[in-house]
Enzyme design. Structure first.
Site, PDB file in Angstrom:
ATOM      1  N   ASP A  77       0.818  -1.204   0.000  1.00  0.00           N
ATOM      2  CA  ASP A  77       0.000   0.000   0.000  1.00  0.00           C
ATOM      3  C   ASP A  77       0.858   1.262   0.000  1.00  0.00           C
ATOM      4  O   ASP A  77       1.786   1.397   0.805  1.00  0.00           O
ATOM      5  CB  ASP A  77      -0.908  -0.015   1.241  1.00  0.00           C
ATOM      6  CG  ASP A  77      -1.786   1.208   1.341  1.00  0.00           C
ATOM      7  OD1 ASP A  77      -2.659   1.392   0.468  1.00  0.00           O
ATOM      8  OD2 ASP A  77      -1.593   2.006   2.290  1.00  0.00           O
TER       9      ASP A  77
ATOM     10  N   HIS B  39       4.676   5.446  -1.718  1.00  0.00           N
ATOM     11  CA  HIS B  39       5.174   6.825  -1.714  1.00  0.00           C
ATOM     12  C   HIS B  39       5.172   7.405  -0.302  1.00  0.00           C
ATOM     13  O   HIS B  39       5.773   8.458  -0.075  1.00  0.00           O
ATOM     14  CB  HIS B  39       4.329   7.701  -2.643  1.00  0.00           C
ATOM     15  CG  HIS B  39       2.857   7.502  -2.496  1.00  0.00           C
ATOM     16  ND1 HIS B  39       2.163   6.569  -3.242  1.00  0.00           N
ATOM     17  CD2 HIS B  39       1.944   8.090  -1.697  1.00  0.00           C
ATOM     18  CE1 HIS B  39       0.879   6.602  -2.899  1.00  0.00           C
ATOM     19  NE2 HIS B  39       0.729   7.514  -1.966  1.00  0.00           N
TER      20      HIS B  39
ATOM     21  N   GLU C 138       1.701  -0.178  -4.892  1.00  0.00           N
ATOM     22  CA  GLU C 138       0.816   0.940  -5.200  1.00  0.00           C
ATOM     23  C   GLU C 138       1.638   2.202  -5.011  1.00  0.00           C
ATOM     24  O   GLU C 138       2.170   2.453  -3.925  1.00  0.00           O
ATOM     25  CB  GLU C 138      -0.395   0.982  -4.276  1.00  0.00           C
ATOM     26  CG  GLU C 138      -1.340   2.127  -4.637  1.00  0.00           C
ATOM     27  CD  GLU C 138      -2.087   2.720  -3.453  1.00  0.00           C
ATOM     28  OE1 GLU C 138      -2.926   3.604  -3.688  1.00  0.00           O
ATOM     29  OE2 GLU C 138      -1.832   2.315  -2.304  1.00  0.00           O
TER      30      GLU C 138
ATOM     31  N   ASP D  93      -1.564   5.016 -11.790  1.00  0.00           N
ATOM     32  CA  ASP D  93      -2.756   5.802 -11.479  1.00  0.00           C
ATOM     33  C   ASP D  93      -3.155   6.701 -12.649  1.00  0.00           C
ATOM     34  O   ASP D  93      -4.333   7.031 -12.813  1.00  0.00           O
ATOM     35  CB  ASP D  93      -2.508   6.668 -10.241  1.00  0.00           C
ATOM     36  CG  ASP D  93      -2.653   5.878  -8.948  1.00  0.00           C
ATOM     37  OD1 ASP D  93      -3.205   4.763  -8.995  1.00  0.00           O
ATOM     38  OD2 ASP D  93      -2.218   6.373  -7.896  1.00  0.00           O
ATOM     39  N   ASP D  94      -2.178   7.112 -13.456  1.00  0.00           N
ATOM     40  CA  ASP D  94      -2.480   7.997 -14.584  1.00  0.00           C
ATOM     41  C   ASP D  94      -3.524   7.377 -15.505  1.00  0.00           C
ATOM     42  O   ASP D  94      -4.378   8.081 -16.060  1.00  0.00           O
ATOM     43  CB  ASP D  94      -1.209   8.284 -15.393  1.00  0.00           C
ATOM     44  CG  ASP D  94      -0.279   9.260 -14.692  1.00  0.00           C
ATOM     45  OD1 ASP D  94      -0.531   9.565 -13.509  1.00  0.00           O
ATOM     46  OD2 ASP D  94       0.689   9.705 -15.326  1.00  0.00           O
ATOM     47  N   PHE D  95      -3.463   6.067 -15.687  1.00  0.00           N
ATOM     48  CA  PHE D  95      -4.423   5.387 -16.566  1.00  0.00           C
ATOM     49  C   PHE D  95      -5.838   5.577 -16.030  1.00  0.00           C
ATOM     50  O   PHE D  95      -6.757   5.951 -16.779  1.00  0.00           O
ATOM     51  CB  PHE D  95      -4.072   3.903 -16.667  1.00  0.00           C
ATOM     52  CG  PHE D  95      -4.811   3.173 -17.755  1.00  0.00           C
ATOM     53  CD1 PHE D  95      -4.239   2.975 -18.992  1.00  0.00           C
ATOM     54  CD2 PHE D  95      -6.091   2.671 -17.536  1.00  0.00           C
ATOM     55  CE1 PHE D  95      -4.907   2.303 -20.005  1.00  0.00           C
ATOM     56  CE2 PHE D  95      -6.783   2.003 -18.533  1.00  0.00           C
ATOM     57  CZ  PHE D  95      -6.185   1.820 -19.771  1.00  0.00           C
ATOM     58  N   HIS D  96      -6.025   5.325 -14.753  1.00  0.00           N
ATOM     59  CA  HIS D  96      -7.345   5.522 -14.149  1.00  0.00           C
ATOM     60  C   HIS D  96      -7.803   6.965 -14.280  1.00  0.00           C
ATOM     61  O   HIS D  96      -8.950   7.241 -14.657  1.00  0.00           O
ATOM     62  CB  HIS D  96      -7.330   5.139 -12.668  1.00  0.00           C
ATOM     63  CG  HIS D  96      -8.535   5.624 -11.926  1.00  0.00           C
ATOM     64  ND1 HIS D  96      -8.589   6.886 -11.348  1.00  0.00           N
ATOM     65  CD2 HIS D  96      -9.748   5.059 -11.703  1.00  0.00           C
ATOM     66  CE1 HIS D  96      -9.789   7.063 -10.804  1.00  0.00           C
ATOM     67  NE2 HIS D  96     -10.501   5.971 -10.992  1.00  0.00           N
TER      68      HIS D  96
ATOM     69  N   GLN E 136     -10.601   4.961  -5.209  1.00  0.00           N
ATOM     70  CA  GLN E 136     -11.271   5.925  -6.092  1.00  0.00           C
ATOM     71  C   GLN E 136     -12.780   5.927  -5.890  1.00  0.00           C
ATOM     72  O   GLN E 136     -13.430   6.945  -6.109  1.00  0.00           O
ATOM     73  CB  GLN E 136     -10.930   5.624  -7.552  1.00  0.00           C
ATOM     74  CG  GLN E 136      -9.442   5.619  -7.855  1.00  0.00           C
ATOM     75  CD  GLN E 136      -8.771   6.949  -7.560  1.00  0.00           C
ATOM     76  OE1 GLN E 136      -9.420   7.976  -7.466  1.00  0.00           O
ATOM     77  NE2 GLN E 136      -7.452   6.933  -7.412  1.00  0.00           N
TER      78      GLN E 136
END
Length: 614
Positions: A259, A262, A296, A321-324, A391
């Site tokens: 999880d 970052h 993630e 995440d950019d794809f989503h 999301q």
């Protein structure tokens, strides 16, 4: 160093706990006549003792400096919740039935994310087993389970866990989890566990009493960061690495989803994630099936997956995440927060090709350059989705995409994810358009903490007051409303969407052009045609596929210059998919105009190796 209560058989158990700054540590065995046994300390701050009269099921705590009485931070079971004693577990007592299991290659993962508590009406590991044939029929190859580490009460997303080694009691405990993993393997499904190494939950977290598990050098959204590079950090690093090994060794997991990496701060010469991967792979060499670590991450940083010789942590995959975000904005037109950085057709085309939109390019939201170039990385190292627990659940009303776009839009989302070159992930219920929300819910016992959560949620959604107040996270109704309605999958539009997902997954498996390539850049192109139409082309040897995706809510007439003969393979607008009816031709050849229905995609196939679209 192995930590926790390690049961060795014949009523013998070794107890080990890390408490480097304590003067005295003793083991208290619970029962009608509690016993207090002093532990011996080694030079690294570990206190331990091996006892010969300990049976599985024995309850215990640690006494610190003749003062505090605390559960084991590495407890493997908390039968009386987070404030109660820990329990000795005999892992050898479970008879595994998966000896023939050889695993699923990472490139073949089709992931299904689920929350145990809301996946079935009963909300247990054993009840989830009953649904595995449905997932197999759909085409799923890997089940991803949201965190199951012990949290307060009986309902929670799982990210408030405070005992990373203990399996949640209300779900069925360690044996129930083993049964689920075992059953998955017997159904041909790999199993991923979501684990949290960036913070501990707020209630029942007694790690500070044992040692410097936290550092004030960095701050996270949950407070002080876990100590991975400050004084005494080696004990903390060992704690999480032992935890990763524990899930692989004792529970036979195929992969761990780490999880929010970052929020893991480590500026030492060897990052804790690199050390974890190195240790896991060394320990798993003799296992019959692979062990993967999937991160993630919102960093868009290829160092997460790059090999050590390139200065990377060498993890097996990471999220994009950019794809989503691209998909979400194109379908909903929402542009608040980080969605401000996305929304153009060119963004979507870029993420199909380049893994990320932001690959050291300027982000308006962050007001700085962001990301790195990932085109050298194989596409199977990136997990993509159109929705996930974050999301959906972090929206005030827990809105799924079912509530945010049309049925045609849901089909378009399915096509975009499943026809991409990346590892697709579905969020439970997505496959049939589940209408129930996935709300945020907790079951803490501390009234002050419950109120703090309520006030925090209210502040978070101040901009949405016109829509009313956020549902009460502590209310059992919030939990019950989030349960799946499985009966819907056999009805009307829900069934049609389910069959579409099943068909797309089958095409991924059967069509050479959709097979996961080693690199993928040379066998895929994606371009923005007009304002809101994506042309995605994928090929392998003599087979070539062209998919046109219309992200506009109105029909689009597109001029097509084509060589050879193209046969329509799938059109989401057709009546057979409960669509409005398709105007796209069955066969494309020579130069002609193509009409795309609103929020639709159409897939063509040709044996020719060359085609051009204008």
């Amino acid at each position: 160093m192995r930590i926790g209560a390690q049961y060795q058989g014949n009523h013998q158990c070794e107890f080990t706990v890390w408490a480097p700054l304590r003067e005295q540590v003793a083991l208290q065995l619970e029962g009608p006549e509690p016993r207090l046994i002093p532990l011996k300390q080694d030079i690294d701050g570990y206190w331990s003792a091996t006892l010969d009269d300990i049976a599985p099921g024995t309850l215990y705590r640690y006494q610190l400096d003749s003062d505090l009485l605390r559960p084991d931070p590495a407890s493997q079971y908390q039968p009386e919740d987070v404030h109660g004693p820990s329990q000795v577990i005999d892992h050898s007592a479970y008879a595994w039935q998966d000896t023939a299991w050889s695993g699923v290659p990472l490139k073949d993962y089709v992931i299904y994310e689920l929350h145990i508590g809301t996946f079935t009406p009963e909300g247990t590991f054993e009840s989830a087993i009953e649904r595995l044939p449905d997932l197999v029929e759909l085409g799923i190859t890997a089940v991803e389970i949201m965190p199951v580490a012990q949290f307060p009460g009986d309902r929670n997303w799982g990210y408030d866990g405070v005992y990373p080694f203990a399996v949640q009691t209300s779900y069925g405990g360690p044996e129930g989890l083993k049964k689920l993993v075992d059953a998955c393997h017997q159904h041909g499904l790999a199993v991923i566990l979501d684990v949290v190494y960036n913070h501990f939950g707020p209630e029942g977290n007694y790690t500070r009493d044992f040692g410097p598990y936290f550092t004030e050098h960095y701050r996270t959204p949950w407070g002080a960061a876990i100590n991975y590079d400050d004084a005494y950090s080696e004990g903390v690093r060992n704690f999480v690495i032992e935890n990763a090994l524990y899930w692989f060794q004792e529970f036979h997991f195929d992969a761990l989803r780490l999880d929010a990496v970052h929020a893991i701060y480590d500026f030492g010469a060897k990052h804790v994630l690199a050390q974890m991967q190195e240790t896991v792979q060394a320990a798993m060499q003799t296992r019959a099936f692979p062990a993967y670590l999937i991160a993630e991450s919102d960093l868009n940083d290829v160092r997460v997956i790059n090999p050590p010789e390139q200065g990377g942590h060498n993890l097996d995959a990471q999220w994009s995440d950019d794809f989503h975000h691209c998909l979400h904005v194109l379908l909903t037109r929402e542009t608040q927060g980080y969605y401000e950085d996305f929304g153009t057709c060119n963004d979507m085309a870029k993420v199909f090709k380049d893994r990320f939109v932001y690959n050291w390019s300027y982000s308006k939201t962050r007001k700085r350059y962001h990301g790195s170039d990932a085109r050298h990385c194989p596409p199977y190292q990136f997990v993509v989705c159109s929705q996930n627990h974050d999301q959906v659940g972090n929206r005030m009303m827990g809105d799924r995409m079912t509530a945010l776009t049309s049925f045609e839009g849901l089909k378009l989302l399915a096509g975009a994810v499943m026809l991409s070159p990346y590892l697709p992930m579905l969020f439970m219920g997505e496959e049939y358009g589940e209408p129930a929300p996935f709300l945020y819910f907790i079951s803490h016992s501390d009234p002050d903490l419950i109120q703090a959560v309520r006030e925090g949620r209210k502040r978070e959604f101040e901009a949405f007051h016109a829509e009313g107040d956020a549902p009460d996270a502590f209310s059992r109704d919030s939990f019950n409303q989030s349960k799946l309605n499985w009966n819907l999958r056999q009805e009307g539009h829900h069934q049609s969407l389910w069959v579409l997902y099943q068909t797309l997954i089958r095409l991924r498996r059967e069509l050479p052009a959709l097979q996961m390539p080693a690199q993928g850049v040379e066998s895929l192109t994606a371009d923005c045609v007009g304002d809101q139409v994506i042309l995605l082309q994928r090929w392998c040897d003599s087979q070539k596929l062209a998919c046109l995706m219309n992200f506009q809510a109105e029909p689009v007439v597109q001029s097509v210059q084509i060589e050879g003969r193209w046969q329509k393979r799938l059109d989401s607008a057709e009546v057979s998919w409960k669509g409005p009816g398709s105007q796209a031709p069955e066969v494309l050849e020579v130069a002609q105009e193509l009409t795309l229905s609103p929020h639709s995609f159409v897939l063509y196939e040709t044996a020719q190796t060359a085609a051009s679209f204008a």
